[in-house]
Scaffold this active site. Structure first.
Site, mmCIF file in Angstrom:
data_model
loop_
_atom_site.group_PDB
_atom_site.id
_atom_site.type_symbol
_atom_site.label_atom_id
_atom_site.label_comp_id
_atom_site.label_asym_id
_atom_site.label_seq_id
_atom_site.Cartn_x
_atom_site.Cartn_y
_atom_site.Cartn_z
ATOM 1 N N LYS A 111 12.824 -0.091 -7.252
ATOM 2 C CA LYS A 111 12.116 -1.363 -7.398
ATOM 3 C C LYS A 111 12.731 -2.463 -6.530
ATOM 4 C CE LYS A 111 8.732 -0.511 -10.120
ATOM 5 N NZ LYS A 111 7.400 -0.438 -9.500
ATOM 6 N N LYS A 194 -1.471 16.224 -3.439
ATOM 7 C CA LYS A 194 -1.558 15.765 -4.818
ATOM 8 C C LYS A 194 -2.580 14.649 -4.945
ATOM 9 C CE LYS A 194 1.658 13.912 -8.226
ATOM 10 N NZ LYS A 194 1.921 12.484 -8.079
ATOM 11 N N LYS A 197 -3.394 7.743 -6.954
ATOM 12 C CA LYS A 197 -3.963 6.500 -6.436
ATOM 13 C C LYS A 197 -3.169 5.964 -5.252
ATOM 14 C CE LYS A 197 -2.054 3.291 -9.901
ATOM 15 N NZ LYS A 197 -0.701 3.219 -9.599
#
Ligand code: TRP
Length: 331
Positions: A111, A194, A197
Site C-alpha cells: 500500500k 486469470k 477487475k
C-alpha cells in the site's frame, strides 16, 4: 459446526471468476456452518474515502451477493459499520499491536508503494481491524485466499496475545479454510490467465453485464491463427476460451468445438458467438435478480436489519466479556 467469518471489500462488481471462486464456497458453507459474511466498509476507508460512492458500493455488492445465492436466513449477512462493537475491539487490539509487526506486513508495504500520498494509520492497522472482524465472533475458520494468510497469522497473534496478557483462554485460533484444487480457475478474455477487475479492460464478464456488453467482450477475446495439425495441443489463449466454454456451455457444445479444433476446422468467430450466447444464458438469472433487488429498497433494508441484529448479538456478547476481562467496570 465451525464459526466462519469472511469480509468482502465493497469494490467492483462480481465477475464469473468470483462466482466460481470464493462465492460458491460461501454458498456451500452457509449450509454447513455458522457463517458471518460482512461487507468491509470500514476497511474501504483506508483507500477510498469518498462519501458519494460508499453507500452505493455497499448496496451493489450486497445485492450481487444475494443474487448469487447468499441466503440471509442461513448466514448472517451484515455491513461492518452496522456493528460498531468492531471498532471498539479494534481499539483494544491496537493497544497490544506493535508498530514493528504492523510495518512488516506485506500488504502495508504494498500500500505504501501504491498510495505514497496517503499512508494513513488505518492502513497500518488494517490487520488489527481484520483481526477484530474475525475474533469478535470468536471464529474458528476464515475462508480466504493465499494473499490473506499473513493477516490471518497476525489475527492469531493478536488473539493469543490477548489471552496471554489477561491470562484467559478466550479467543480461539482461527484457521484458513483451504479449498485447494476445488477452486475452478476462470481465465480472463484478453489472454491473461486469470479473470479479474485489475487485469485490464474487457477481461472480465460481470454477473450484472448486459447481453450486448457480454457479446462485445467475448467477440474481442484473444485467439490465434488456428491449428495447423490435427489434435495439436492448444496454446494458452485457446485453452482459456475452451475453459470458459466448459463452465457455461453444455458438454455437447464443448465437445463439438473441441472436435472442430482437433480436425483443424475450427472457426473462432463461431465459437465465440456461441460462447457469448451461453454466457448470456448463464448469467441471466443473476442479472435479473440483481435488477429486482436493486429496486426493492424494502427488501434490502430488511436483509441489512436482520444481519445487523444477528451480528450485534454475537459482537456485543464478546465485547461485554472482553470489557470484563480487561477490567472495565461501571460505577
Ligand atoms: N482483507 C480482506 C480482503 O482484502 C477483507 C477482509 C476484511 C476480511 N476483514 C476480513 C476477510 C475478515 C476475512 C475476514 O479480501
Amino acid at each position: 459446526m465451525e464459526t466462519v467469518v469472511s469480509g468482502i471489500r465493497p469494490t467492483g462488481n462480481l465477475h464469473l471468476g468470483n462466482y466460481f471462486g470464493a462465492l460458491r464456497n460461501f454458498i456451500q458453507m452457509q449450509n454447513e456452518h455458522n457463517c458471518y459474511f460482512f461487507i468491509a466498509d470500514y476497511h474501504s476507508l483506508t483507500t477510498h474515502p469518498t462519501p458519494q460512492d460508499l453507500h452505493g458500493n455497499v448496496k451493489q455488492i450486497l445485492v450481487e451477493y444475494l443474487a448469487a445465492g447468499l441466503d440471509p436466513e442461513k448466514a448472517t449477512l451484515y455491513i461492518q459499520s452496522d456493528v460498531p462493537e468492531t471498532a471498539e475491539l479494534y481499539l483494544f487490539l491496537n493497544m497490544n499491536a506493535y508498530i514493528g509487526e504492523l510495518e512488516r506486513c506485506t500488504s502495508f508495504k504494498d500500500k505504501i508503494r501504491q498510495q505514497p500520498q496517503n499512508v494513513n494509520a488505518g492502513l497500518l492497522t488494517y490487520p488489527t481491524l481484520m483481526a477484530a472482524d474475525i475474533i469478535i465472533h470468536r471464529a474458528t475458520k476464515v475462508p480466504v485466499g493465499k494473499d490473506q494468510e499473513q493477516h490471518l497469522e497476525m489475527t492469531r497473534t493478536f488473539g493469543n496475545r490477548f489471552n496471554r496478557m489477561y491470562n484467559v483462554d478466550y479467543f480461539p485460533e482461527p484457521q484458513a479454510f483451504n479449498f485447494g484444487q476445488q477452486l475452478v480457475k476462470i481465465p480472463g478474455l484478453n489472454g491473461s490467465g486469470k479473470m479479474g477487475k485489475s487485469e485490464g479492460e474487457g477481461n472480465a464478464i460481470y454477473l450484472a453485464d448486459e447481453p450486448e456488453a457480454i457479446r462485445k467482450k467475448v467477440m474481442k477475446a484473444v485467439t490465434d491463427s488456428g491449428p495447423t495439425e490435427p489434435n495439436q495441443e492448444k496454446p494458452e489463449v485457446i485453452q482459456n476460451i475452451f475453459q470458459l466454454m466448459k463452465v457455461v456451455s453444455s458438454d455437447e457444445t464443448f465437445n463439438y468445438f473441441d472436435e472442430q479444433y482437433n480436425k483443424c476446422q475450427i472457426r473462432y468467430g463461431d465459437m465465440k458467438k456461441q460462447l457469448a450466447e451461453d454466457m448470456i444464458t448463464f448469467t441471466a438469472p443473476f442479472r435479473e435478480q440483481i435488477k429486482a433487488y436493486l429496486s426493492d429498497e424494502a427488501y434490502i433494508s430488511r436483509v441489512a436489519a436482520m444481519g445487523r441484529e444477528k451480528a450485534r448479538e454475537s459482537a456485543s456478547k464478546t465485547l461485554r466479556e472482553v470489557r470484563e476481562i480487561i477490567g472495565f467496570k461501571s460505577f
